[in-house]
Scaffold this active site. Structure first.
Site, PDB file in Angstrom:
ATOM      1  N   HIS A 282       0.856  -1.352   0.012  1.00  0.00           N
ATOM      2  CA  HIS A 282       0.162   0.142   0.021  1.00  0.00           C
ATOM      3  C   HIS A 282       0.782   1.204   0.040  1.00  0.00           C
ATOM      4  O   HIS A 282       1.907   1.369   0.715  1.00  0.00           O
ATOM      5  CB  HIS A 282      -1.040  -0.041   1.131  1.00  0.00           C
ATOM      6  CG  HIS A 282      -0.689   0.258   2.457  1.00  0.00           C
ATOM      7  ND1 HIS A 282      -0.620   1.569   2.912  1.00  0.00           N
ATOM      8  CD2 HIS A 282      -0.105  -0.654   3.415  1.00  0.00           C
ATOM      9  CE1 HIS A 282       0.193   1.634   4.319  1.00  0.00           C
ATOM     10  NE2 HIS A 282       0.262   0.248   4.550  1.00  0.00           N
ATOM     11  N   ASP A 294       5.671   2.810   7.249  1.00  0.00           N
ATOM     12  CA  ASP A 294       4.229   2.279   7.019  1.00  0.00           C
ATOM     13  C   ASP A 294       3.686   3.006   5.903  1.00  0.00           C
ATOM     14  O   ASP A 294       2.920   4.127   6.266  1.00  0.00           O
ATOM     15  CB  ASP A 294       3.599   2.153   8.230  1.00  0.00           C
ATOM     16  CG  ASP A 294       2.056   1.503   8.054  1.00  0.00           C
ATOM     17  OD1 ASP A 294       1.918   0.935   6.973  1.00  0.00           O
ATOM     18  OD2 ASP A 294       1.416   1.957   8.875  1.00  0.00           O
ATOM     19  N   GLU A 326      -5.495   1.774   1.845  1.00  0.00           N
ATOM     20  CA  GLU A 326      -5.249   0.391   2.783  1.00  0.00           C
ATOM     21  C   GLU A 326      -5.688   0.971   4.046  1.00  0.00           C
ATOM     22  O   GLU A 326      -6.125   0.303   4.964  1.00  0.00           O
ATOM     23  CB  GLU A 326      -3.818  -0.123   2.605  1.00  0.00           C
ATOM     24  CG  GLU A 326      -3.713  -1.220   3.321  1.00  0.00           C
ATOM     25  CD  GLU A 326      -3.286  -1.227   4.709  1.00  0.00           C
ATOM     26  OE1 GLU A 326      -3.184  -2.141   5.524  1.00  0.00           O
ATOM     27  OE2 GLU A 326      -3.084   0.178   5.219  1.00  0.00           O
ATOM     28  N   GLU A 327      -5.049   2.330   4.496  1.00  0.00           N
ATOM     29  CA  GLU A 327      -5.280   2.513   5.984  1.00  0.00           C
ATOM     30  C   GLU A 327      -6.699   2.695   6.524  1.00  0.00           C
ATOM     31  O   GLU A 327      -6.975   2.686   7.674  1.00  0.00           O
ATOM     32  CB  GLU A 327      -4.473   3.776   6.062  1.00  0.00           C
ATOM     33  CG  GLU A 327      -2.890   3.758   5.898  1.00  0.00           C
ATOM     34  CD  GLU A 327      -2.290   2.809   7.104  1.00  0.00           C
ATOM     35  OE1 GLU A 327      -2.875   2.358   8.056  1.00  0.00           O
ATOM     36  OE2 GLU A 327      -0.917   2.699   7.030  1.00  0.00           O
ATOM     37  N   ASP A 355       4.199  -5.219   3.359  1.00  0.00           N
ATOM     38  CA  ASP A 355       3.849  -3.995   4.351  1.00  0.00           C
ATOM     39  C   ASP A 355       4.681  -3.825   5.681  1.00  0.00           C
ATOM     40  O   ASP A 355       4.380  -4.379   6.284  1.00  0.00           O
ATOM     41  CB  ASP A 355       2.330  -4.347   4.376  1.00  0.00           C
ATOM     42  CG  ASP A 355       1.462  -3.358   4.988  1.00  0.00           C
ATOM     43  OD1 ASP A 355       2.184  -2.177   5.497  1.00  0.00           O
ATOM     44  OD2 ASP A 355       0.090  -3.220   5.369  1.00  0.00           O
ATOM     45  N   HIS A 455       1.913   4.828  12.919  1.00  0.00           N
ATOM     46  CA  HIS A 455       0.484   5.726  12.676  1.00  0.00           C
ATOM     47  C   HIS A 455       0.868   7.011  13.393  1.00  0.00           C
ATOM     48  O   HIS A 455      -0.151   7.258  13.802  1.00  0.00           O
ATOM     49  CB  HIS A 455      -0.749   5.138  13.298  1.00  0.00           C
ATOM     50  CG  HIS A 455      -1.294   4.059  12.090  1.00  0.00           C
ATOM     51  ND1 HIS A 455      -2.257   3.555  12.347  1.00  0.00           N
ATOM     52  CD2 HIS A 455      -0.615   3.484  10.977  1.00  0.00           C
ATOM     53  CE1 HIS A 455      -2.793   2.629  11.244  1.00  0.00           C
ATOM     54  NE2 HIS A 455      -1.452   2.667  10.456  1.00  0.00           N
TER      55      HIS A 455
END
Length: 522
Positions: A282, A294, A326-327, A355, A455
């Site tokens: 992603h 990420d 994707e998130e 990923d 994140h």
């Protein structure tokens, strides 16, 4: 990589291939194709790192984010697509709508009574994706809670309308993780008149992502509620369950159910179009940060592999995918797979997913295609075990340890295994906590997250481990080469029985981690 390591790798790959699937012999280009040693050497770690650096610069120029639906993601799409076109690939930008979400200002959770207390965002609580907005002060009212928690997960808190019998309108609903998805819990709370929702983890002890005491993170799946919804640790939820507790909850969010974004799909001009070897990662980040580990790391790894493979006259067709959104719930890969005909699905003989491949407190995780770890989700579709064995051969050949990571369906391989396409890939860990055994095996710090910046705004270039990036880039290149030239591939790619996208185990990674992307708790 040193020559001796190359020789060992080729020997191991040849042996693994003989066991797993018939492979073209390792011979000079004139006889059977390029030398795999030369191809492996051509995918160099500094080149992979340059792509990561470019993604960082794109984020810097676009408010610190590359999230789907933002200019930073569009610039990332343009960068990847231009590179692939220049290398001779047929590039398709597949557009789709998705429900966009972001926090306009930071959400606040304060206890008013008994005793004032301010909870720390991203430590004690997080805003649930697709939370509504508002500033509310109200009494916290527990909904069918199991406190203390049962030894095994059992909570059905907030899963039925009857759970809210006697709920006082205007109160803030306190709901425990378990059984049904977060969206249903929030919708039922709103229907009962709740002014806000606090979802907390269930409370069972465990290792890594199986620890149901840690901060719960998730998505409501769609913007179907207009009240503030946050998630917390078990400790915070247990504290807020005390009688007479009052809190103030403030959220300012933006949702757009019709925002558009794009997948980048690149098809080689070589190879049998009925035998597709597909690699994906992603490309989007979360809104909160640039998403360099990420998943700039995985995107950079497959991009450089694609660029170097572009001139190879492969036996099988190579297809590379850079997924959008994707998130927000695997939306790009789900859109792609849902749009495939049965004939097109059958042509995809395997899917490899990358990923997060450079976590700073990494492990070398290989998706557990055969369920040999007997943890969480069942084995992948037939052929997934062969993919796992190939990656194991690579790590064995270069003298690196590895571990299994569960096929939870919580990254972009999920839609592929859901329709019976064999899958595999690599993962170095997210917000899950590294165990003492893992620290002894891989180095790093026990008791610390694999990626402390998961994140968050600090997921920058400084969050990349160069060693992990280099080792995994080599693994990607090796797998791409082996499958590009294999006479027989792991699976037929025919539609199979749908597998659930949930399960336990793994290394604490799903991009709304500790639950699956649809918000279904484990």
């Amino acid at each position: 990589m040193r020559a001796r390591a190359h020789k060992s790798l080729l020997t191991a790959i040849t042996a693994a291939s003989a066991m797993v699937l018939p492979v073209v012999s390792v011979a000079p280009a004139s006889a059977a194709g390029p030398d795999p040693q030369a191809f492996s050497q051509s995918v160099k770690a500094p080149a992979v790192k340059r792509h990561v650096e470019r993604l960082q610069r794109i984020a810097d120029a676009n408010g610190g984010t590359r999230a789907a639906g933002t200019p930073g993601h569009e610039a990332s799409v343009a960068y990847v697509a231009d590179k692939l076109r220049d290398a001779g690939y047929k590039v398709t930008l597949q557009e789709f709508e998705f429900p966009f979400f972001r926090e306009v200002t930071r959400t606040v959770l304060d206890r008013v009574s008994p005793g004032a207390k301010t909870y720390v965002r991203n430590t004690d609580f997080r805003t649930m994706t697709y939370s509504g907005s508002g500033k509310v002060t109200g009494t916290v009212q527990g909904v069918d809670l199991v406190l203390p928690p049962s030894p095994e997960p059992s909570s059905t808190s907030g899963c039925e309308a009857s759970d809210f019998a006697g709920f006082t309108r205007g109160n803030i609903a306190l709901i425990q993780r378990g059984t049904c998805n977060f969206q249903l819990k929030a919708e039922l709370a709103q229907a009962a008149g709740a002014s806000g929702v606090i979802l907390f983890n269930e409370g069972q002890a465990g290792e890594g992502a199986d620890d149901r005491r840690i901060l719960l993170t998730g998505t409501l799946g769609a913007p179907t509620t207009n009240i503030p919804v946050v998630s917390t640790t078990f400790a915070v939820g247990d504290e807020l369950a005390a009688a007479g507790t009052t809190v103030t909850l403030t959220a300012d969010t933006e949702s757009d159910p019709h925002r558009k974004t794009r997948n980048v799909l690149a098809e080689s001009r070589w190879g049998d179009p009925d035998k597709v070897v597909m690699l994906g990662s992603h490309l989007d980040s979360v809104v909160e940060g640039p998403g360099i580990n990420d998943n700039g790391s995985g995107s950079a790894g497959i991009l450089e592999t694609a660029l170097k493979a572009s001139v190879l006259p492969t036996r099988n067709r190579l297809r590379f995918a850079f997924w959008g959104a994707e998130e927000l719930g695997l939306l790009g890969s789900e859109h792609y797979v849902a749009g495939l005909s049965a004939e097109e699905k059958a042509k995809i003989k395997l899917y490899l997913n990358f990923d997060m491949i450079a976590s700073p407190n990494y492990v070398f995780g290989i998706y557990d295609g055969d369920n040999s770890d007997a943890t969480g989700a069942p084995a992948g579709p037939a052929g997934s075990d062969k993919i796992e064995q190939l990656f194991e051969s690579y790590f064995t050949a270069i003298g690196k340890p590895y571990t299994g990571t569960d096929f939870t369906g919580r990254s972009d391989y999920g839609p592929f295994i859901g329709v019976g396409i064999p899958a595999g890939g690599l993962f170095t860990g997210a917000e899950g906590i590294k165990t003492a055994d893992e620290a002894a095996k891989f180095g790093g710090e026990a008791g610390v997250a694999y990626d402390k910046c998961y994140h968050q705004a600090c997921d920058t270039l400084a969050n990349i481990d160069d060693k992990a990036l280099a080792v995994n880039a080599g693994a990607i290149a090796t797998a791409a080469f082996v499958y590009a030239y294999s006479r027989t591939l792991p699976g037929g790619g025919a539609p199979g029985p749908t597998r659930p996208g949930t399960g336990g185990g793994g290394l604490g990674h799903d991009h709304d981690h500790d639950h699956d992307h649809s918000g279904v708790p484990r």
